[in-house]
Design an enzyme around this catalytic site. Structure first.
Site, PDB file in Angstrom:
ATOM      1  N   GLY A  49       0.833  -1.206   0.000  1.00 57.32           N
ATOM      2  CA  GLY A  49       0.000   0.000   0.000  1.00 57.32           C
ATOM      3  C   GLY A  49       0.866   1.254   0.000  1.00 57.32           C
ATOM      4  O   GLY A  49       2.065   1.206   0.280  1.00 57.32           O
ATOM      5  N   ASP A  64       1.137  -4.366  10.965  1.00 59.33           N
ATOM      6  CA  ASP A  64       0.966  -5.636  10.271  1.00 59.33           C
ATOM      7  C   ASP A  64      -0.197  -6.402  10.907  1.00 59.33           C
ATOM      8  O   ASP A  64      -0.326  -6.431  12.130  1.00 59.33           O
ATOM      9  CB  ASP A  64       2.265  -6.446  10.406  1.00 59.33           C
ATOM     10  CG  ASP A  64       2.320  -7.632   9.461  1.00 59.33           C
ATOM     11  OD1 ASP A  64       1.337  -8.393   9.391  1.00 59.33           O
ATOM     12  OD2 ASP A  64       3.361  -7.796   8.795  1.00 59.33           O
ATOM     13  N   TYR A 153      -2.259 -18.925  -2.924  1.00 63.30           N
ATOM     14  CA  TYR A 153      -3.194 -17.821  -2.687  1.00 63.30           C
ATOM     15  C   TYR A 153      -4.635 -18.320  -2.650  1.00 63.30           C
ATOM     16  O   TYR A 153      -5.396 -18.006  -1.729  1.00 63.30           O
ATOM     17  CB  TYR A 153      -3.006 -16.780  -3.781  1.00 63.30           C
ATOM     18  CG  TYR A 153      -3.937 -15.599  -3.712  1.00 63.30           C
ATOM     19  CD1 TYR A 153      -3.980 -14.785  -2.580  1.00 63.30           C
ATOM     20  CD2 TYR A 153      -4.759 -15.272  -4.791  1.00 63.30           C
ATOM     21  CE1 TYR A 153      -4.829 -13.682  -2.528  1.00 63.30           C
ATOM     22  CE2 TYR A 153      -5.603 -14.174  -4.742  1.00 63.30           C
ATOM     23  CZ  TYR A 153      -5.635 -13.387  -3.614  1.00 63.30           C
ATOM     24  OH  TYR A 153      -6.468 -12.303  -3.559  1.00 63.30           O
ATOM     25  N   LYS A 157      -7.053 -18.409   0.644  1.00 63.54           N
ATOM     26  CA  LYS A 157      -8.306 -17.658   0.669  1.00 63.54           C
ATOM     27  C   LYS A 157      -9.497 -18.569   0.976  1.00 63.54           C
ATOM     28  O   LYS A 157     -10.418 -18.187   1.705  1.00 63.54           O
ATOM     29  CB  LYS A 157      -8.519 -16.932  -0.664  1.00 63.54           C
ATOM     30  CG  LYS A 157      -7.700 -15.667  -0.840  1.00 63.54           C
ATOM     31  CD  LYS A 157      -8.228 -14.531   0.025  1.00 63.54           C
ATOM     32  CE  LYS A 157      -7.603 -13.210  -0.320  1.00 63.54           C
ATOM     33  NZ  LYS A 157      -8.136 -12.083   0.468  1.00 63.54           N
ATOM     34  N   ILE A 197      -3.065  -5.865 -16.919  1.00 62.37           N
ATOM     35  CA  ILE A 197      -3.410  -4.539 -17.440  1.00 62.37           C
ATOM     36  C   ILE A 197      -2.383  -3.481 -17.047  1.00 62.37           C
ATOM     37  O   ILE A 197      -1.862  -2.778 -17.928  1.00 62.37           O
ATOM     38  CB  ILE A 197      -4.852  -4.148 -17.027  1.00 62.37           C
ATOM     39  CG1 ILE A 197      -5.845  -5.028 -17.799  1.00 62.37           C
ATOM     40  CG2 ILE A 197      -5.122  -2.657 -17.282  1.00 62.37           C
ATOM     41  CD1 ILE A 197      -7.291  -4.815 -17.431  1.00 62.37           C
ATOM     42  N   ILE A 212       3.887 -12.059 -22.716  1.00 61.82           N
ATOM     43  CA  ILE A 212       2.673 -12.821 -22.449  1.00 61.82           C
ATOM     44  C   ILE A 212       3.086 -14.250 -22.116  1.00 61.82           C
ATOM     45  O   ILE A 212       3.875 -14.864 -22.838  1.00 61.82           O
ATOM     46  CB  ILE A 212       1.725 -12.817 -23.660  1.00 61.82           C
ATOM     47  CG1 ILE A 212       1.100 -11.425 -23.833  1.00 61.82           C
ATOM     48  CG2 ILE A 212       0.623 -13.867 -23.504  1.00 61.82           C
ATOM     49  CD1 ILE A 212       0.164 -11.313 -25.028  1.00 61.82           C
TER      50      ILE A 212
END
Length: 318
Positions: A49, A64, A153, A157, A197, A212
């Site tokens: 951030g 944290d 990840y 999650k 993007i 790519i």
């Protein structure tokens, strides 16, 4: 612990707390909430951030989420709604990635959950990911699809989702879990090889050749930041104890994405194709019918419009 306090006007609405509020999605949410006169508290360690992303009239704690002290901050602030966005987003399955994911995403989430309960929060809103589905043959993917994450990840999650649902049920705290598709827009910076993007835009603006992975035929569901924040805001009052996909509901190949951005920027160089990444999901499009029905929400920004807005922001950063 670094803090920043502000004077709060008496006519402010309810207090909300955002973990990861200095990041890409969290800061957009924070700015909208302050604009709507909510009292906003932000917790962020600034590992990804940025301080400049934080609204001037938000109270900020640099800490944290793994730190035990985070619990005392939340109990002291006593937010009515807690948005938990802070997370690591490493999509590999290396030992280092798995350990880090457990420490930050899982243990950190449990810290925040326990604090929210003690602070008597009315609702816990968690931002999950399309990565919990892994490779799914049925497109678009509904919330009831099989959950087979293939990255650290996604696995982390999904574990967080399960803990949140059981914890909130036991402690009688409301929750909503939002599974985001591929979010994009202003303030999103590339992280390693993720974020096609911003990577493409940044490379093209500096006249470098973007790369790519694989053949570029992998499909993603790109949803603009304003639409994501709108859905997240609506989850404050709706979607109690629900898990909802937040997406455009449309698929775009990486090749198509490259061409769209290149056309806007008048960039004529072809991409460089390199080896496919480990844990690369082949196709991901999320069904958003449930969010439309329950949240009374619809994505409004098409991909090309969102790309143009994002390019405008990148060009303003020069």
């Amino acid at each position: 612990m670094r803090t920043r306090t502000v004077s709060i006007k008496k006519n402010k609405k309810d207090k909300v707390l955002i973990t990861g509020g200095a990041g890409f999605i969290g800061s957009h949410l924070a700015h909208l909430l302050t604009k709507l006169t909510y009292e906003v508290v932000i917790i962020d360690d600034l590992s990804t951030g940025r301080l400049e992303n934080i609204p001037n009239n938000a109270r900020f704690y640099q800490i944290d989420i793994k730190d035990p002290e985070v619990k005392s901050v939340i109990i002291q602030e006593k937010p009515k709604i807690l948005f938990h966005l802070a997370a690591l987003t490493d999509t590999t399955v290396s030992e280092a990635a798995i350990r880090a994911d457990i420490e930050v995403n899982l243990i950190g989430t449990i810290n925040i959950l326990a604090a929210a309960s003690e602070a008597k929060c009315e609702k816990f809103i968690f931002t999950s990911t399309a990565a919990v589905y892994g490779n799914c043959n049925h497109l678009p993917i509904p919330e009831v699809a099989a959950l087979r994450p293939i990255s650290a990840y996604g696995i982390g999650k999904l574990a967080c989702e399960n803990y949140i649902a059981r914890f909130c049920e036991f402690h009688r705290m409301g929750f909503t879990i939002l599974r985001y598709a591929n979010v994009f827009g202003p303030r999103q910076f590339p992280k390693g090889g993720s974020g096609a993007i911003p990577i493409f835009i940044k490379k093209m603006l500096t006249n470098q050749t973007p790369t790519i992975y694989g053949d570029g035929k992998q499909i993603r569901d790109y949803v603009y930041i304003d639409d994501v924040v709108s859905a997240t805001l609506k989850a404050m009052a709706k979607g109690n104890n629900k898990i909802l996909n937040i997406s455009s509901g449309k698929g775009t190949t990486t090749r198509q994405l490259y061409k769209l951005i290149a056309n806007v920027l008048k960039f004529n160089q072809p991409p460089e194709f390199i080896n496919t990444r480990q844990c690369e999901i082949k196709k991901s499009i999320l069904a958003n019918n449930l969010a439309k029905k329950i949240l009374n929400w619809h994505p409004k920004t098409d991909l090309l419009t969102g790309i143009k807005k994002t390019i405008d922001w990148w060009q303003s950063q020069k």
